[in-house]
Design a protein around this motif. Sequence first.
Motif, PDB file in Angstrom:
ATOM      1  N   TYR A 309       0.834  -1.201   0.000  1.00 15.20           N
ATOM      2  CA  TYR A 309       0.000   0.000   0.000  1.00 15.20           C
ATOM      3  C   TYR A 309       0.874   1.259   0.000  1.00 15.20           C
ATOM      4  CZ  TYR A 309      -3.036   3.586   2.126  1.00 15.20           C
ATOM      5  OH  TYR A 309      -3.714   4.746   2.412  1.00 15.20           O
ATOM      6  N   TYR A 310       1.905   1.259   0.860  1.00 13.00           N
ATOM      7  CA  TYR A 310       2.782   2.415   0.994  1.00 13.00           C
ATOM      8  C   TYR A 310       3.625   2.632  -0.251  1.00 13.00           C
ATOM      9  CZ  TYR A 310       6.446   5.406   3.022  1.00 13.00           C
ATOM     10  OH  TYR A 310       7.337   6.422   3.286  1.00 13.00           O
ATOM     11  N   THR A 313       1.936   4.193  -3.343  1.00 12.62           N
ATOM     12  CA  THR A 313       1.660   5.635  -3.316  1.00 12.62           C
ATOM     13  C   THR A 313       2.867   6.443  -3.779  1.00 12.62           C
ATOM     14  OG1 THR A 313       2.359   5.895  -0.997  1.00 12.62           O
ATOM     15  CG2 THR A 313       0.045   5.327  -1.394  1.00 12.62           C
ATOM     16  N   TRP A 467     -11.022  -5.023   4.158  1.00 14.40           N
ATOM     17  CA  TRP A 467      -9.806  -4.366   3.651  1.00 14.40           C
ATOM     18  C   TRP A 467      -8.768  -5.409   3.270  1.00 14.40           C
ATOM     19  CZ3 TRP A 467      -4.569  -3.814   4.304  1.00 14.40           C
ATOM     20  CH2 TRP A 467      -3.967  -2.704   3.694  1.00 14.40           C
ATOM     21  N   GLN A 471      -7.257  -6.039  -0.549  1.00 12.78           N
ATOM     22  CA  GLN A 471      -5.841  -5.912  -0.908  1.00 12.78           C
ATOM     23  C   GLN A 471      -5.282  -7.221  -1.479  1.00 12.78           C
ATOM     24  OE1 GLN A 471      -4.138  -2.773  -0.797  1.00 12.78           O
ATOM     25  NE2 GLN A 471      -6.333  -2.378  -0.666  1.00 12.78           N
ATOM     26  N   ARG A 474      -6.266  -6.988  -4.972  1.00 14.23           N
ATOM     27  CA  ARG A 474      -5.453  -5.986  -5.659  1.00 14.23           C
ATOM     28  C   ARG A 474      -4.103  -6.556  -6.090  1.00 14.23           C
ATOM     29  NH1 ARG A 474      -3.182  -0.262  -3.037  1.00 14.23           N
ATOM     30  NH2 ARG A 474      -2.293   0.569  -4.980  1.00 14.23           N
ATOM     31  N   GLN A 540      -7.815   2.639  -6.159  1.00 13.80           N
ATOM     32  CA  GLN A 540      -6.375   2.591  -5.908  1.00 13.80           C
ATOM     33  C   GLN A 540      -5.606   2.253  -7.183  1.00 13.80           C
ATOM     34  OE1 GLN A 540      -6.359  -0.314  -2.641  1.00 13.80           O
ATOM     35  NE2 GLN A 540      -5.615   1.297  -1.284  1.00 13.80           N
TER      36      GLN A 540
END
Length: 546
Positions: A309-310, A313, A467, A471, A474, A540
């Motif tokens: 996730y980090y 970004t 969540w 993910q 994802r 996302q």
Amino acid sequence: MVLIANNDKQKKWDKLYAQQGELSQLDILCLTCGGYHLTQDHWKFMAEEMPKDPLEMIDDLIKMRVYKQDSLALAQTISAADLRTELFFKTIGRTNPERERLARELAGLAGGLDQAFSAAFGHRSAEFFSDAKRINGTSRRRFLRNVAIGAALVTLASCGQNADTPPPTADAPDDVPPPSDLEKTNLKIGFIPITCATPIIMSEPLGFYKKYGFDASVIKMPSWAAVRDSAIAGELDAYHMLAPMPIAMTLGLGSATFGVKLASIENINGQAITVSNLHKGKVNGPADFKGFTIGVPFPYSMHNLLLRYYLATGGLDPDLDVKIEAVPPPDSVAKLAVGDIDAMLMPDPFNQRAVFEDAGFIHLLTKDLWPGHPCCAFAASDEWIDANPNTFRALNKAIIDGAGYASDPANRREIATAISERAFLNQPEEVVAAVLTGEFDDGLGNTQNIPDRIDFDPYPWQSFAHWISGQMVRWNFLPSDQASTKEEYDEIGKDIFLTDLARELSKEVGQTPPEDEFRTETLKFDTFDPADPDAYVQQQIEEYGV
């Protein structure tokens, strides 16, 4: 062979050895420790020349009966904090000055107890591993000698005693009658030695298992793969698991399909991204991790999902721009120290241990990525729960009660003392206390005070399950056709996360859990609405390209 011993002592042992020459070697009484083995062999490990290969040396020492295999195993779990005081030498001496003198001479030979135990097994291991990059004959032999001395000291301390005797446990927190309808009371509960496991670990020394009628033993496991495999094999009654693991195992991701229930959350927050000191001053945000090898404890972990996730970004594809490697948490600091990994998103206390060892600095606490995120959980298999419904209910209640106790900051230092022991985390108490209290050095010259660096809330929100599942979709861990609609997400969450039961048991122990099953989750870069998890994932992907 040159022996480090005084001549009179050696002559006395030679004479005894000759007198008992007709006896079996296993029948010779040791003058040093009172046990039966080759009496001369207590000194042989101090020879000037030893095998160059550590495994060969250990094999030789075992064959020489300097120590037994179980003594080596115990030596590898002892931390220097256990042995710093005069009590250690007095315990070895048992009122025998010769025994105590021998122990002191052994420690002196290695340069002190810290050198004998810490350099070999404990607090300064990262320093040795760093030295190993430029190893030479002197440093290698010094390290091997300290390994041998540490194990021999353990043998002296434990000879004639049961080295595995557990420490005495405290009385149960409350004097209430335990349940009387338990199907099973002698339990084995697996855990990984990290602070996330605090409710599971502390419930043994602080009496929470006893309170609910159990004679429970917590079993230290080497890796999450070992926890998973032991669960499937039926070797454990219940387990400390990463929150995504019950979903992955129940759906057959990464292993055979095996039904597991997430009974309650153990900890929230409590992780960090830690970077090697080699990159100090060069890492300010996610884009700076390009080309790094980064350790996480297991593929199906909050650590892996939060790291991805980090990184995304910052415009990085976690599958192309970095290498994410599964590293058992106990190995992580050494790997960081020698440069096998550049950074890690690991559970504590290993982030703080990296700072303690001067191997790395804390770049970002995961609470800053997602305040209140889940990490680890208490879990049991469908099969075991069906066979032991009352036991499962009472055991889950003990964990929930323990989590409530751990959530009180006033109890954190007591807990740090209890779980730092070698049977549990085997870490310096100051490192564990730094994590639990939130008063810590970050490795960048700053002293932080963040009380919720780790916290303990047993409530398994269904929004957590949504969540995690999203993910997994994802990052192609979970096929999208298994979780694309709200109904499919609901089915996964309600089947595996026992939210209703956790609420019921929390009330029974006097806690005030939420009545809702879902909540909107606010993360660093976005907000997650559990009512439409698929839309969140698609947003996302569109925004960051992965």
